[in-house]
Design an enzyme around this catalytic site. Structure first.
Site, mmCIF file in Angstrom:
data_model
loop_
_atom_site.group_PDB
_atom_site.id
_atom_site.type_symbol
_atom_site.label_atom_id
_atom_site.label_comp_id
_atom_site.label_asym_id
_atom_site.label_seq_id
_atom_site.Cartn_x
_atom_site.Cartn_y
_atom_site.Cartn_z
ATOM 1 C CG ASN A 237 -57.774 -39.866 19.006
ATOM 2 O OD1 ASN A 237 -58.350 -39.737 17.931
ATOM 3 N ND2 ASN A 237 -56.855 -39.005 19.417
ATOM 4 C CB VAL A 238 -59.446 -43.385 24.457
ATOM 5 C CG1 VAL A 238 -59.850 -44.530 25.383
ATOM 6 C CG2 VAL A 238 -57.933 -43.220 24.465
ATOM 7 N NE ARG B 231 -50.251 -38.637 38.520
ATOM 8 C CZ ARG B 231 -49.998 -39.774 39.158
ATOM 9 N NH1 ARG B 231 -49.042 -39.815 40.069
ATOM 10 N NH2 ARG B 231 -50.684 -40.860 38.894
ATOM 11 C CB SER C 178 -60.492 -40.468 32.484
ATOM 12 O OG SER C 178 -61.794 -40.529 31.957
ATOM 13 C CG ASP D 99 -50.567 -51.254 32.398
ATOM 14 O OD1 ASP D 99 -49.697 -50.422 32.670
ATOM 15 O OD2 ASP D 99 -51.777 -50.975 32.272
ATOM 16 N NE ARG E 172 -49.460 -50.723 26.161
ATOM 17 C CZ ARG E 172 -50.002 -49.617 26.639
ATOM 18 N NH1 ARG E 172 -49.965 -49.372 27.954
ATOM 19 N NH2 ARG E 172 -50.581 -48.741 25.835
ATOM 20 C CG HIS F 283 -52.757 -47.492 33.979
ATOM 21 N ND1 HIS F 283 -52.189 -48.373 33.094
ATOM 22 C CD2 HIS F 283 -53.126 -46.414 33.255
ATOM 23 C CE1 HIS F 283 -52.216 -47.841 31.875
ATOM 24 N NE2 HIS F 283 -52.780 -46.646 31.957
ATOM 25 C CB THR G 213 -52.519 -45.120 23.449
ATOM 26 O OG1 THR G 213 -53.281 -44.595 24.539
ATOM 27 C CG2 THR G 213 -51.034 -44.952 23.727
#
Length: 347
Positions: A44-45, A120, A151, A180, A183, A207, A262
Protein backbone atom coordinates in the site's frame (compact mmCIF):
# COMPACT_ATOMS: atom_id res chain seq x y z
CA UNK A 1 8.97 -11.70 -15.93
CA UNK A 2 8.22 -9.08 -18.55
CA UNK A 3 9.36 -5.70 -17.31
CA UNK A 4 7.34 -3.53 -19.67
CA UNK A 5 4.73 -3.84 -22.37
CA UNK A 6 5.67 -3.79 -26.06
CA UNK A 7 3.80 -3.73 -29.36
CA UNK A 8 5.14 -5.12 -32.65
CA UNK A 9 3.99 -6.91 -35.78
CA UNK A 10 6.13 -9.97 -36.50
CA UNK A 11 9.24 -8.18 -35.28
CA UNK A 12 8.51 -5.00 -37.28
CA UNK A 13 9.44 -1.80 -35.44
CA UNK A 14 6.22 0.24 -35.61
CA UNK A 15 8.12 3.42 -34.80
CA UNK A 16 9.84 3.15 -38.20
CA UNK A 17 6.47 2.63 -39.91
CA UNK A 18 4.65 5.60 -38.40
CA UNK A 19 7.51 8.10 -38.32
CA UNK A 20 10.02 9.19 -40.93
CA UNK A 21 13.49 9.88 -39.56
CA UNK A 22 14.93 13.39 -39.65
CA UNK A 23 17.95 13.48 -41.94
CA UNK A 24 21.30 14.61 -40.52
CA UNK A 25 19.90 14.54 -36.96
CA UNK A 26 22.41 14.44 -34.12
CA UNK A 27 22.10 11.87 -31.31
CA UNK A 28 20.71 13.09 -27.97
CA UNK A 29 23.08 15.22 -25.93
CA UNK A 30 24.82 13.45 -23.07
CA UNK A 31 23.75 16.33 -20.83
CA UNK A 32 20.11 15.26 -21.20
CA UNK A 33 20.05 13.15 -18.06
CA UNK A 34 17.62 10.24 -17.94
CA UNK A 35 16.01 10.49 -14.50
CA UNK A 36 15.03 7.26 -12.79
CA UNK A 37 13.48 6.30 -9.45
CA UNK A 38 13.10 2.75 -8.15
CA UNK A 39 10.52 1.77 -5.53
CA UNK A 40 11.24 -1.42 -3.60
CA UNK A 41 8.04 -2.98 -2.28
CA UNK A 42 4.64 -2.63 -3.98
CA UNK A 43 2.43 -2.77 -0.90
CA UNK A 44 0.00 0.00 0.00
CA UNK A 45 2.76 2.45 0.89
CA UNK A 46 4.99 1.65 -2.10
CA UNK A 47 2.17 2.05 -4.58
CA UNK A 48 0.93 5.29 -3.00
CA UNK A 49 4.46 6.66 -3.42
CA UNK A 50 4.73 5.39 -7.02
CA UNK A 51 1.33 6.82 -7.98
CA UNK A 52 2.13 10.24 -6.47
CA UNK A 53 5.54 10.38 -8.16
CA UNK A 54 3.89 9.67 -11.52
CA UNK A 55 1.45 12.58 -11.14
CA UNK A 56 4.35 14.98 -10.44
CA UNK A 57 6.05 14.50 -13.83
CA UNK A 58 9.25 13.89 -11.87
CA UNK A 59 11.04 11.07 -13.71
CA UNK A 60 11.61 9.54 -17.13
CA UNK A 61 11.50 6.02 -15.72
CA UNK A 62 9.93 4.37 -12.69
CA UNK A 63 11.05 0.87 -11.68
CA UNK A 64 9.14 -1.36 -9.27
CA UNK A 65 10.60 -4.36 -7.42
CA UNK A 66 8.83 -6.89 -5.22
CA UNK A 67 9.12 -10.57 -4.32
CA UNK A 68 5.48 -11.23 -5.31
CA UNK A 69 5.70 -11.47 -9.11
CA UNK A 70 1.95 -11.64 -9.78
CA UNK A 71 1.07 -8.61 -7.67
CA UNK A 72 4.08 -6.78 -9.08
CA UNK A 73 3.02 -7.33 -12.70
CA UNK A 74 -0.58 -6.45 -11.85
CA UNK A 75 0.47 -3.14 -10.27
CA UNK A 76 2.77 -2.34 -13.21
CA UNK A 77 0.01 -2.96 -15.77
CA UNK A 78 -2.52 -1.01 -13.71
CA UNK A 79 -0.23 2.04 -13.76
CA UNK A 80 0.69 1.60 -17.43
CA UNK A 81 -3.00 1.56 -18.37
CA UNK A 82 -3.30 5.09 -16.95
CA UNK A 83 -0.71 6.38 -19.45
CA UNK A 84 -3.23 8.55 -21.30
CA UNK A 85 -3.90 10.53 -18.12
CA UNK A 86 -0.32 10.95 -16.87
CA UNK A 87 2.92 12.63 -17.94
CA UNK A 88 4.97 10.29 -20.12
CA UNK A 89 6.96 7.93 -17.89
CA UNK A 90 8.38 4.50 -18.68
CA UNK A 91 7.14 2.06 -16.03
CA UNK A 92 9.03 -1.20 -15.57
CA UNK A 93 8.88 -3.95 -12.97
CA UNK A 94 10.73 -7.12 -12.04
CA UNK A 95 11.59 -9.41 -9.15
CA UNK A 96 15.19 -9.02 -10.36
CA UNK A 97 17.13 -5.94 -9.16
CA UNK A 98 18.71 -5.45 -12.58
CA UNK A 99 15.59 -3.44 -13.40
CA UNK A 100 16.77 -0.75 -10.94
CA UNK A 101 20.09 -0.18 -12.78
CA UNK A 102 21.04 3.46 -13.15
CA UNK A 103 18.56 4.79 -10.59
CA UNK A 104 19.06 8.29 -9.21
CA UNK A 105 16.92 7.54 -6.17
CA UNK A 106 15.98 4.18 -4.62
CA UNK A 107 13.02 4.24 -2.24
CA UNK A 108 12.76 1.23 0.06
CA UNK A 109 9.30 0.50 1.49
CA UNK A 110 9.69 -3.28 1.83
CA UNK A 111 9.59 -4.60 5.35
CA UNK A 112 8.33 -7.49 7.46
CA UNK A 113 4.97 -7.07 9.17
CA UNK A 114 4.79 -7.51 12.92
CA UNK A 115 3.15 -10.77 13.94
CA UNK A 116 0.74 -10.87 16.91
CA UNK A 117 2.76 -11.01 20.12
CA UNK A 118 6.08 -10.54 18.31
CA UNK A 119 8.67 -8.37 20.04
CA UNK A 120 9.96 -5.24 18.35
CA UNK A 121 13.49 -6.64 18.45
CA UNK A 122 12.47 -9.85 16.68
CA UNK A 123 10.68 -7.81 14.02
CA UNK A 124 13.83 -5.73 13.61
CA UNK A 125 15.95 -8.85 13.20
CA UNK A 126 13.67 -10.06 10.39
CA UNK A 127 13.84 -6.66 8.71
CA UNK A 128 17.62 -6.69 9.06
CA UNK A 129 17.73 -10.02 7.22
CA UNK A 130 15.50 -8.58 4.49
CA UNK A 131 17.66 -5.47 4.14
CA UNK A 132 20.77 -7.64 3.76
CA UNK A 133 19.23 -8.99 0.55
CA UNK A 134 17.92 -5.61 -0.69
CA UNK A 135 20.54 -2.93 -0.05
CA UNK A 136 23.61 -4.65 -1.60
CA UNK A 137 21.62 -5.26 -4.81
CA UNK A 138 20.63 -1.59 -5.04
CA UNK A 139 24.24 -0.53 -4.47
CA UNK A 140 25.43 -3.02 -7.10
CA UNK A 141 23.20 -1.69 -9.87
CA UNK A 142 23.00 1.99 -8.85
CA UNK A 143 26.29 2.83 -7.07
CA UNK A 144 25.68 6.58 -7.36
CA UNK A 145 22.08 6.60 -6.17
CA UNK A 146 20.56 8.15 -3.06
CA UNK A 147 18.81 5.72 -0.70
CA UNK A 148 15.52 6.87 0.81
CA UNK A 149 14.28 4.51 3.53
CA UNK A 150 10.58 4.38 4.42
CA UNK A 151 10.18 0.99 6.15
CA UNK A 152 9.58 1.09 9.91
CA UNK A 153 11.19 1.47 12.36
CA UNK A 154 12.62 3.98 9.92
CA UNK A 155 15.42 5.48 12.02
CA UNK A 156 17.07 2.14 12.86
CA UNK A 157 16.58 0.78 9.33
CA UNK A 158 18.13 3.93 7.84
CA UNK A 159 21.18 3.23 10.01
CA UNK A 160 21.13 -0.39 8.79
CA UNK A 161 20.95 0.77 5.14
CA UNK A 162 23.86 3.16 5.72
CA UNK A 163 26.03 0.42 7.21
CA UNK A 164 25.14 -2.12 4.51
CA UNK A 165 25.56 0.29 1.61
CA UNK A 166 28.89 1.84 2.51
CA UNK A 167 27.49 5.11 1.10
CA UNK A 168 28.53 8.53 2.41
CA UNK A 169 26.08 9.83 5.02
CA UNK A 170 24.59 12.48 2.73
CA UNK A 171 23.24 9.78 0.40
CA UNK A 172 21.29 7.73 2.95
CA UNK A 173 18.09 9.37 4.21
CA UNK A 174 15.07 8.15 6.16
CA UNK A 175 11.57 9.57 5.61
CA UNK A 176 11.65 10.22 9.35
CA UNK A 177 9.28 12.83 10.77
CA UNK A 178 8.46 14.57 7.50
CA UNK A 179 4.94 13.14 7.72
CA UNK A 180 4.73 13.70 11.50
CA UNK A 181 5.54 17.38 10.86
CA UNK A 182 2.81 17.56 8.22
CA UNK A 183 0.31 16.16 10.73
CA UNK A 184 1.61 18.68 13.27
CA UNK A 185 1.14 21.58 10.85
CA UNK A 186 -2.35 20.36 9.97
CA UNK A 187 -3.44 20.22 13.62
CA UNK A 188 -2.03 23.69 14.38
CA UNK A 189 -3.61 25.10 11.21
CA UNK A 190 -6.91 23.49 12.10
CA UNK A 191 -6.69 24.94 15.61
CA UNK A 192 -6.02 28.46 14.25
CA UNK A 193 -8.21 28.13 11.13
CA UNK A 194 -5.38 28.95 8.69
CA UNK A 195 -3.80 27.19 5.72
CA UNK A 196 -1.31 24.47 6.78
CA UNK A 197 1.17 25.80 4.21
CA UNK A 198 1.41 29.02 6.25
CA UNK A 199 2.45 27.08 9.35
CA UNK A 200 6.16 26.45 9.96
CA UNK A 201 6.53 23.68 12.54
CA UNK A 202 8.76 20.67 13.07
CA UNK A 203 8.59 17.34 14.82
CA UNK A 204 12.13 15.98 15.24
CA UNK A 205 13.84 13.00 16.84
CA UNK A 206 12.48 9.48 16.55
CA UNK A 207 9.66 8.69 14.15
CA UNK A 208 7.74 7.24 17.06
CA UNK A 209 6.71 7.75 20.66
CA UNK A 210 9.83 9.69 21.72
CA UNK A 211 9.50 12.34 18.98
CA UNK A 212 10.01 15.97 19.98
CA UNK A 213 7.73 18.87 19.06
CA UNK A 214 9.74 22.07 18.56
CA UNK A 215 7.20 24.48 20.02
CA UNK A 216 9.76 27.26 20.41
CA UNK A 217 10.24 27.57 16.64
CA UNK A 218 6.62 27.44 15.46
CA UNK A 219 5.52 30.35 13.30
CA UNK A 220 2.33 31.16 11.43
CA UNK A 221 2.59 33.62 8.55
CA UNK A 222 6.10 34.49 9.74
CA UNK A 223 4.94 35.27 13.30
CA UNK A 224 6.61 33.22 16.06
CA UNK A 225 3.57 31.87 17.90
CA UNK A 226 4.72 31.39 21.50
CA UNK A 227 6.73 34.61 21.75
CA UNK A 228 3.81 36.51 20.20
CA UNK A 229 1.42 35.11 22.81
CA UNK A 230 3.82 36.05 25.59
CA UNK A 231 4.23 39.61 24.29
CA UNK A 232 0.47 39.96 24.03
CA UNK A 233 0.21 38.51 27.54
CA UNK A 234 -2.13 35.82 26.27
CA UNK A 235 -2.09 32.81 28.58
CA UNK A 236 -1.74 29.33 27.11
CA UNK A 237 -1.64 25.99 28.79
CA UNK A 238 1.34 23.68 28.22
CA UNK A 239 -1.12 20.80 28.49
CA UNK A 240 -2.83 22.09 25.34
CA UNK A 241 0.48 21.96 23.45
CA UNK A 242 1.22 18.46 24.70
CA UNK A 243 -2.26 17.34 23.70
CA UNK A 244 -1.60 18.42 20.09
CA UNK A 245 1.75 16.57 20.08
CA UNK A 246 0.06 13.46 21.46
CA UNK A 247 -2.48 13.66 18.64
CA UNK A 248 0.41 13.67 16.14
CA UNK A 249 1.93 10.55 17.71
CA UNK A 250 -1.44 8.77 17.80
CA UNK A 251 -2.49 9.81 14.26
CA UNK A 252 -0.99 6.81 12.47
CA UNK A 253 -2.46 4.37 14.99
CA UNK A 254 -5.89 5.91 14.50
CA UNK A 255 -5.71 5.59 10.71
CA UNK A 256 -4.48 1.98 10.98
CA UNK A 257 -7.31 1.12 13.38
CA UNK A 258 -9.86 2.64 11.01
CA UNK A 259 -8.68 1.45 7.57
CA UNK A 260 -6.05 -1.16 8.37
CA UNK A 261 -2.97 0.72 7.11
CA UNK A 262 -1.64 4.18 6.22
CA UNK A 263 -0.83 4.99 2.61
CA UNK A 264 -1.88 8.31 1.06
CA UNK A 265 -0.22 10.72 3.50
CA UNK A 266 3.07 8.80 3.51
CA UNK A 267 2.82 8.57 -0.29
CA UNK A 268 2.58 12.35 -0.62
CA UNK A 269 5.26 12.86 2.04
CA UNK A 270 7.85 10.63 0.34
CA UNK A 271 7.02 11.94 -3.15
CA UNK A 272 7.57 15.43 -1.70
CA UNK A 273 11.04 14.35 -0.52
CA UNK A 274 11.77 12.77 -3.91
CA UNK A 275 10.81 16.04 -5.64
CA UNK A 276 13.17 18.08 -3.43
CA UNK A 277 16.04 15.66 -4.14
CA UNK A 278 15.59 15.02 -7.87
CA UNK A 279 14.78 18.66 -8.72
CA UNK A 280 17.50 20.03 -6.40
CA UNK A 281 14.95 22.20 -4.59
CA UNK A 282 17.14 22.72 -1.49
CA UNK A 283 14.08 22.76 0.72
CA UNK A 284 14.14 22.05 4.45
CA UNK A 285 12.62 18.73 5.55
CA UNK A 286 12.71 16.97 8.93
CA UNK A 287 14.21 13.66 7.80
CA UNK A 288 16.23 10.91 9.44
CA UNK A 289 19.96 11.55 9.02
CA UNK A 290 23.15 10.75 10.91
CA UNK A 291 22.65 13.05 13.91
CA UNK A 292 26.03 12.63 15.60
CA UNK A 293 27.58 16.04 16.23
CA UNK A 294 24.35 18.01 16.02
CA UNK A 295 22.54 19.56 19.01
CA UNK A 296 24.85 17.83 21.49
CA UNK A 297 24.13 14.29 20.24
CA UNK A 298 27.41 12.40 20.56
CA UNK A 299 26.62 9.01 22.08
CA UNK A 300 27.08 7.02 18.87
CA UNK A 301 26.10 6.72 15.21
CA UNK A 302 22.37 7.30 15.47
CA UNK A 303 19.92 8.33 12.77
CA UNK A 304 17.00 10.54 13.78
CA UNK A 305 15.08 13.41 12.23
CA UNK A 306 16.50 16.92 12.11
CA UNK A 307 15.52 19.82 9.81
CA UNK A 308 17.81 19.16 6.84
CA UNK A 309 18.28 20.82 3.47
CA UNK A 310 17.75 18.35 0.62
CA UNK A 311 18.98 18.59 -2.95
CA UNK A 312 20.46 16.62 -5.83
CA UNK A 313 23.32 15.41 -3.64
CA UNK A 314 21.05 14.25 -0.85
CA UNK A 315 21.53 15.95 2.53
CA UNK A 316 23.20 19.32 1.96
CA UNK A 317 23.19 20.55 5.56
CA UNK A 318 21.30 20.74 8.84
CA UNK A 319 19.39 23.88 9.78
CA UNK A 320 20.55 25.71 12.90
CA UNK A 321 17.11 25.90 14.46
CA UNK A 322 17.15 27.41 17.95
CA UNK A 323 16.14 24.80 20.52
CA UNK A 324 15.38 25.39 24.17
CA UNK A 325 17.34 23.46 26.79
CA UNK A 326 14.28 21.29 27.37
CA UNK A 327 13.95 20.49 23.65
CA UNK A 328 17.66 19.61 23.40
CA UNK A 329 17.32 17.24 26.35
CA UNK A 330 14.24 15.62 24.82
CA UNK A 331 16.15 15.18 21.55
CA UNK A 332 19.04 13.51 23.39
CA UNK A 333 16.57 11.21 25.15
CA UNK A 334 15.07 10.31 21.77
CA UNK A 335 18.55 9.48 20.46
CA UNK A 336 19.19 7.22 23.45
CA UNK A 337 15.88 5.42 22.84
CA UNK A 338 16.91 4.63 19.25
CA UNK A 339 20.47 3.66 20.21
CA UNK A 340 19.21 1.25 22.83
CA UNK A 341 17.31 -0.73 20.18
CA UNK A 342 20.02 -0.28 17.53
CA UNK A 343 22.78 -1.67 19.74
CA UNK A 344 20.88 -4.95 20.11
CA UNK A 345 21.12 -5.64 16.37
CA UNK A 346 24.84 -6.32 16.42
CA UNK A 347 25.55 -4.60 13.12
Amino acid sequence: MSSSSSLSLDGLDLNQVFFKSISNAHPPSQTNHHTKISVIGVGNVGMAIAQTILTQDLVDELALVDANSDKLRGEMLDLQHAAAFLPRTKIVASVDYTVTAGSDLCIVTAGARQNPGESRLNLLQRNLAMYKSIVPELVKYSPECILLIVSNPVDVLTYVAWKLSGFPVNRVIGSGTNLDSSRFRFLIADHLDVNAQDVQAYIVGEHGDSSVALWSSISVGGIPVLSFLEKQQIAFEKDTLEKIHKQVVQSAYEVINLKGYTSWAIGYSVANLAFSIIRDQRRIHPVSILAKGFYGIDGGDVFLSLPAQLGRNGVLGVTNVHLTDEEIQQLKNSAETILEVQNQLGI
